[in-house]
Design a protein around this motif. Structure first.
Motif, PDB file in Angstrom:
ATOM      1  N   GLN A  95       0.838  -1.195   0.000  1.00 40.82           N
ATOM      2  CA  GLN A  95       0.000   0.000   0.000  1.00 40.82           C
ATOM      3  C   GLN A  95       0.877   1.251   0.000  1.00 40.82           C
ATOM      4  OE1 GLN A  95      -3.350   0.024   2.762  1.00 40.82           O
ATOM      5  NE2 GLN A  95      -3.161  -2.201   3.018  1.00 40.82           N
ATOM      6  N   THR A  96       0.245   2.409  -0.127  1.00 40.28           N
ATOM      7  CA  THR A  96       0.967   3.668  -0.112  1.00 40.28           C
ATOM      8  C   THR A  96       0.655   4.445   1.161  1.00 40.28           C
ATOM      9  OG1 THR A  96      -0.808   4.940  -1.171  1.00 40.28           O
ATOM     10  CG2 THR A  96       0.764   3.782  -2.630  1.00 40.28           C
ATOM     11  N   VAL A  97       1.415   5.502   1.386  1.00 43.18           N
ATOM     12  CA  VAL A  97       1.167   6.384   2.528  1.00 43.18           C
ATOM     13  C   VAL A  97      -0.236   6.970   2.445  1.00 43.18           C
ATOM     14  CG1 VAL A  97       1.837   8.570   3.605  1.00 43.18           C
ATOM     15  CG2 VAL A  97       3.601   6.919   2.927  1.00 43.18           C
ATOM     16  N   ASP A  98      -0.625   7.405   1.261  1.00 39.92           N
ATOM     17  CA  ASP A  98      -1.962   7.966   1.077  1.00 39.92           C
ATOM     18  C   ASP A  98      -3.047   6.938   1.368  1.00 39.92           C
ATOM     19  OD1 ASP A  98      -1.221  10.559   0.427  1.00 39.92           O
ATOM     20  OD2 ASP A  98      -1.008  10.108  -1.703  1.00 39.92           O
ATOM     21  N   ASP A  99      -2.810   5.697   0.990  1.00 37.60           N
ATOM     22  CA  ASP A  99      -3.784   4.632   1.274  1.00 37.60           C
ATOM     23  C   ASP A  99      -4.045   4.532   2.773  1.00 37.60           C
ATOM     24  OD1 ASP A  99      -3.995   3.912  -1.409  1.00 37.60           O
ATOM     25  OD2 ASP A  99      -2.448   2.364  -1.274  1.00 37.60           O
ATOM     26  N   ALA A 156      -3.362   6.767   5.145  1.00 37.66           N
ATOM     27  CA  ALA A 156      -3.922   8.003   5.699  1.00 37.66           C
ATOM     28  C   ALA A 156      -5.422   8.098   5.470  1.00 37.66           C
ATOM     29  CB  ALA A 156      -3.219   9.212   5.090  1.00 37.66           C
ATOM     30  N   LYS A 157      -5.894   7.541   4.364  1.00 40.14           N
ATOM     31  CA  LYS A 157      -7.314   7.621   4.026  1.00 40.14           C
ATOM     32  C   LYS A 157      -8.145   6.510   4.661  1.00 40.14           C
ATOM     33  CE  LYS A 157      -6.499   9.840  -0.461  1.00 40.14           C
ATOM     34  NZ  LYS A 157      -6.551   9.651  -1.935  1.00 40.14           N
ATOM     35  N   THR A 158      -7.520   5.398   5.024  1.00 38.14           N
ATOM     36  CA  THR A 158      -8.303   4.240   5.459  1.00 38.14           C
ATOM     37  C   THR A 158      -8.116   3.843   6.923  1.00 38.14           C
ATOM     38  OG1 THR A 158      -6.568   2.688   4.720  1.00 38.14           O
ATOM     39  CG2 THR A 158      -8.283   3.292   3.118  1.00 38.14           C
ATOM     40  N   PRO A 198      -7.548  12.636   7.562  1.00 36.22           N
ATOM     41  CA  PRO A 198      -6.430  12.120   6.751  1.00 36.22           C
ATOM     42  C   PRO A 198      -5.247  13.070   6.635  1.00 36.22           C
ATOM     43  CG  PRO A 198      -8.513  11.575   5.712  1.00 36.22           C
ATOM     44  CD  PRO A 198      -8.846  12.472   6.867  1.00 36.22           C
ATOM     45  N   ASP A 199      -5.502  14.381   6.510  1.00 33.82           N
ATOM     46  CA  ASP A 199      -4.385  15.310   6.352  1.00 33.82           C
ATOM     47  C   ASP A 199      -3.582  15.458   7.632  1.00 33.82           C
ATOM     48  OD1 ASP A 199      -6.387  16.632   7.702  1.00 33.82           O
ATOM     49  OD2 ASP A 199      -6.134  18.535   6.654  1.00 33.82           O
ATOM     50  N   LYS A 201      -1.608  11.793   7.864  1.00 34.49           N
ATOM     51  CA  LYS A 201      -0.588  11.489   6.859  1.00 34.49           C
ATOM     52  C   LYS A 201       0.844  11.749   7.338  1.00 34.49           C
ATOM     53  CE  LYS A 201       0.722  12.267   2.038  1.00 34.49           C
ATOM     54  NZ  LYS A 201       0.344  12.915   0.751  1.00 34.49           N
ATOM     55  N   GLN A 230       3.762   8.951   7.294  1.00 40.88           N
ATOM     56  CA  GLN A 230       5.004   9.186   6.556  1.00 40.88           C
ATOM     57  C   GLN A 230       6.220   9.045   7.458  1.00 40.88           C
ATOM     58  OE1 GLN A 230       5.080  10.232   2.950  1.00 40.88           O
ATOM     59  NE2 GLN A 230       7.007   9.211   3.458  1.00 40.88           N
TER      60      GLN A 230
END
Length: 334
Positions: free
Chosen positions: A296-300, A302-304, A319-320, A323, A327
């Motif tokens: 998965q990614t960092v954004d994934d 942060a959003k989930t 999420p913001d 994140k 990170q």
């Protein structure tokens, strides 16, 4: 703004008077003038602790008594929780809040004792815990962890929170308020019933987080390693570590004979709350570790990512806000 408000009040009132009481123009004018006077008085007095437009809000320090000689000082907008420990020779202060709060702290202390402040202990480098230092007398001894002493000279931006340069209040005040004494692993101040123990258990919120223990009073001040029941700030710019965070908290939670925990920004907690907070941060660490391993990614993340259900009362971060923590951990994991 005040003139505009007054103008609107007078204009609106006058139109009403004209429509309803055309024959009583003089009386309407007098009433309008009276309302204008009341409006000005209300804005100047700013009831309820507020401030008139364009004026800074008053810095009100509130006191919670923990023991006969130990207090916690709070203040809306003031920054981190401050501890005040009154000894036979003087007053020890733990953390001094935001810029401009040093003098209100000193004034509040005068209502508790006539003894002078002799020592400041800063739990870490962040501006909302150290900035009041510069308003204390230059004779006051300032004690921090060795890493914090260095970081206070630099006053780096807080990772994930500040994107630009941070005010260096110590440079602006010629170095006043910087650390005079430091420790690495452990330090004892005072003796007997007035003893204070300082501990460093490793990286967490920053690279120099000090735990302040009042052993006879059975009270622990954690600074912002335990700010509240929510995600912490993992300040990678100032030595923080999301990977080390849970282990650091576990060591602090193992301290014996602690009844009361003064957190960084929330009401009083217990040692059980601190232990749970360590488990909360470990759950977050393991979730990020598993996500990275799964591709998965960092954004994934942060959003989930959601606060596990077992941590009742914990705030779900946006999420913001989440994140930067993801990170920080992501960058540490190999």
């Amino acid at each position: 703004n005040v003139r505009l408000i007054h103008s609107c009040v007078v204009s609106g009132f006058s139109r009403t008077v004209e429509l309803l009481m055309k024959r009583q123009i003089v009386l309407g004018t007098l009433i309008a003038a009276g309302l204008l006077s009341i409006s000005v008085t209300a804005l100047q007095q700013a009831p309820g602790g507020g401030a008139a437009p364009g004026q800074p809000a008053p810095r009100v320090v509130e006191v919670d008594k923990l023991k006969d000689n130990l207090y916690m000082l709070r203040g809306t907008g003031g920054g981190g929780n401050t501890a005040v420990f009154i000894t036979s020779t003087g007053v020890v202060v733990v953390d001094t809040k935001n810029p401009g709060w040093g003098q209100p702290i000193l004034e509040k202390i005068k209502t508790l004792t006539d003894k002078p402040v002799t020592t400041i202990i800063n739990t870490h480098t962040h501006f909302d815990h150290v900035s009041g230092n510069v308003e204390f007398p230059p004779t006051v001894d300032v004690v921090t962890h060795a890493n914090t002493a260095k970081l206070m000279q630099e006053m780096n931006p807080v990772y994930g929170i500040q994107t630009g340069p941070q005010q260096n209040i110590f440079k602006e005040n010629g170095g006043r308020g910087l650390a005079k004494r430091t420790f690495t692993d452990r330090m004892t101040l005072g003796s007997g019933n007035e003893r204070i123990e300082l501990y460093y258990f490793g990286r967490a919120h920053t690279g120099g987080d000090a735990y302040v223990v009042f052993p006879v009073q059975r009270v622990l001040h954690t600074g912002d390693t335990f700010p509240n029941k929510g995600i912490p700030i993992i300040d990678a710019n100032n030595g923080g570590s999301g990977v080390a965070y849970p282990d650091t908290l576990a060591k602090a939670a193992a301290l014996p004979n602690i009844d009361t925990v003064v957190t960084g920004h929330s009401p009083l907690m217990t040692i059980a709350d601190l232990k749970e907070y360590g488990e909360f941060n470990r759950a977050f660490l393991e979730a990020v570790r598993a996500a990275k391993k799964a591709g998965q990614t960092v954004d994934d993340v942060a959003k989930t990512w959601k606060v596990p259900e077992r941590f009742k009362g914990y705030a779900q971060p946006m999420p913001d806000r989440l994140k930067p923590n993801v990170q920080a951990v992501w960058d540490e994991l190999k």
